[in-house]
Design a protein around this motif. Structure first.
Motif, PDB file in Angstrom:
ATOM      1  N   UNK A   8      16.711 -29.785 -78.705  1.00 50.99           N
ATOM      2  CA  UNK A   8      16.928 -29.629 -77.269  1.00 50.99           C
ATOM      3  C   UNK A   8      16.004 -28.602 -76.637  1.00 50.99           C
ATOM      4  N   UNK A   9      15.304 -27.794 -77.431  1.00 50.99           N
ATOM      5  CA  UNK A   9      14.373 -26.818 -76.888  1.00 50.99           C
ATOM      6  C   UNK A   9      13.089 -26.846 -77.715  1.00 50.99           C
ATOM      7  N   UNK A  10      12.027 -26.301 -77.144  1.00 50.14           N
ATOM      8  CA  UNK A  10      10.763 -26.226 -77.877  1.00 50.14           C
ATOM      9  C   UNK A  10      10.917 -25.386 -79.142  1.00 50.14           C
ATOM     10  N   UNK A  11      11.652 -24.291 -79.040  1.00 50.80           N
ATOM     11  CA  UNK A  11      11.878 -23.422 -80.203  1.00 50.80           C
ATOM     12  C   UNK A  11      12.597 -24.182 -81.324  1.00 50.80           C
ATOM     13  N   UNK A  32       8.981 -19.405 -73.376  1.00 51.33           N
ATOM     14  CA  UNK A  32       8.899 -20.860 -73.195  1.00 51.33           C
ATOM     15  C   UNK A  32       9.652 -21.607 -74.300  1.00 51.33           C
ATOM     16  N   UNK A  33      10.075 -20.899 -75.336  1.00 47.43           N
ATOM     17  CA  UNK A  33      10.849 -21.527 -76.406  1.00 47.43           C
ATOM     18  C   UNK A  33      12.172 -22.092 -75.941  1.00 47.43           C
ATOM     19  N   UNK A  34      12.699 -21.566 -74.857  1.00 50.42           N
ATOM     20  CA  UNK A  34      13.969 -22.073 -74.339  1.00 50.42           C
ATOM     21  C   UNK A  34      13.793 -23.299 -73.455  1.00 50.42           C
ATOM     22  N   UNK A  35      12.530 -23.647 -73.136  1.00 52.23           N
ATOM     23  CA  UNK A  35      12.277 -24.847 -72.321  1.00 52.23           C
ATOM     24  C   UNK A  35      12.705 -26.088 -73.091  1.00 52.23           C
ATOM     25  N   UNK A  77       9.870 -29.065 -87.171  1.00 51.10           N
ATOM     26  CA  UNK A  77       8.673 -29.868 -87.405  1.00 51.10           C
ATOM     27  C   UNK A  77       7.425 -28.992 -87.348  1.00 51.10           C
ATOM     28  N   UNK A  78       6.426 -29.378 -88.114  1.00 47.02           N
ATOM     29  CA  UNK A  78       5.148 -28.681 -88.072  1.00 47.02           C
ATOM     30  C   UNK A  78       4.453 -29.073 -86.773  1.00 47.02           C
ATOM     31  N   UNK A  79       4.295 -28.124 -85.880  1.00 48.19           N
ATOM     32  CA  UNK A  79       3.677 -28.384 -84.579  1.00 48.19           C
ATOM     33  C   UNK A  79       2.844 -27.167 -84.185  1.00 48.19           C
ATOM     34  N   UNK A  80       1.631 -27.038 -84.750  1.00 44.55           N
ATOM     35  CA  UNK A  80       0.811 -25.839 -84.531  1.00 44.55           C
ATOM     36  C   UNK A  80       0.574 -25.488 -83.069  1.00 44.55           C
ATOM     37  N   UNK A  81       0.324 -26.493 -82.213  1.00 40.32           N
ATOM     38  CA  UNK A  81       0.070 -26.174 -80.795  1.00 40.32           C
ATOM     39  C   UNK A  81       1.300 -25.553 -80.136  1.00 40.32           C
ATOM     40  N   UNK A  82       2.473 -26.076 -80.465  1.00 40.85           N
ATOM     41  CA  UNK A  82       3.705 -25.490 -79.929  1.00 40.85           C
ATOM     42  C   UNK A  82       3.923 -24.087 -80.502  1.00 40.85           C
ATOM     43  N   UNK A  83       3.617 -23.903 -81.781  1.00 41.40           N
ATOM     44  CA  UNK A  83       3.772 -22.579 -82.405  1.00 41.40           C
ATOM     45  C   UNK A  83       2.886 -21.553 -81.708  1.00 41.40           C
TER      46      UNK A  83
END
Length: 194
Positions: free
Chosen positions: A143-146, A167-170, A152-158
């Motif tokens: 439900x959130x980016x965090x 922005x992790x709560x978005x 999941x491995x998501x380097x751009x989000x990390x």
């Protein structure tokens, strides 16, 4: 399976007469995608469903090739394995078979009834609003980016979270149904995903 909503988020002018479906499958999702194609053939005659090859076996590729609905993996993506990256590269898979206006469906969806009139109405709404796409969001388990990055491995989000932890709560948006009315959008999507 999907948490769909009656509202459609809309953000190019489209001829609603001709449209097709596009999905993607790897070996794990072969049977689900074949079931999706069969359900669409039954409930949406005249609107074919094309399957992007994002890791099918040779036999599975043959199955969809015989039906003339396989969209082979482009050579420039041969080393790309992540399904989200491949999905965002959809413009590279498309060819003359796929109509200008098309609907992306995740492979784990299927049609239960004839919805041609409903989709024609949605295409008309997109055209009337001069919109480039419409989507039905699916929040899924993240439900959130965090929360998504933790699973999941998501380097751009990390990297984005490291720069701006707030922005992790978005909310994380996973759209399993997207109506594309402007092909230029696909290039923008691919560029922003690199």
């Amino acid at each position: 399976r999907r948490n769909t909503t009656k509202s459609v988020l809309v953000m190019a002018n489209t001829n609603s007469e001709q449209w097709s479906f596009v999905t993607a499958a790897n070996a794990k999702y072969f049977f689900l995608s074949a079931f999706l194609v069969q359900s669409l053939n039954r409930h949406f005659p005249g609107h074919p469903c094309f399957v992007m090859d994002i890791g099918l076996t040779v036999a599975q590729q043959r199955f969809f090739s015989k039906k003339e609905i396989l969209l082979p993996k482009p050579a420039e993506l041969e080393t790309v394995l992540h399904p989200y990256k491949l999905k965002s590269s959809i413009e590279l898979f498309l060819n003359g078979k796929v109509t200008e206006n098309f609907i992306w469906l995740d492979a784990d969806t299927f049609a239960l009834r004839d919805g041609r009139d409903d989709l024609s109405e949605l295409w008309s709404a997109l055209r009337a609003a001069d919109c480039r796409f419409g989507m039905a969001p699916d929040q899924g388990p993240s439900h959130s980016l965090e929360e998504f990055v933790s699973k999941f491995r998501a380097p751009k989000f990390e990297i984005a979270l490291a720069r701006d932890p707030a922005c992790g709560s978005h909310r994380y948006l996973n759209a399993g149904v997207v109506m594309f009315a402007d092909r230029n959008m696909l290039g923008e999507w691919r560029q922003k995903s690199e």
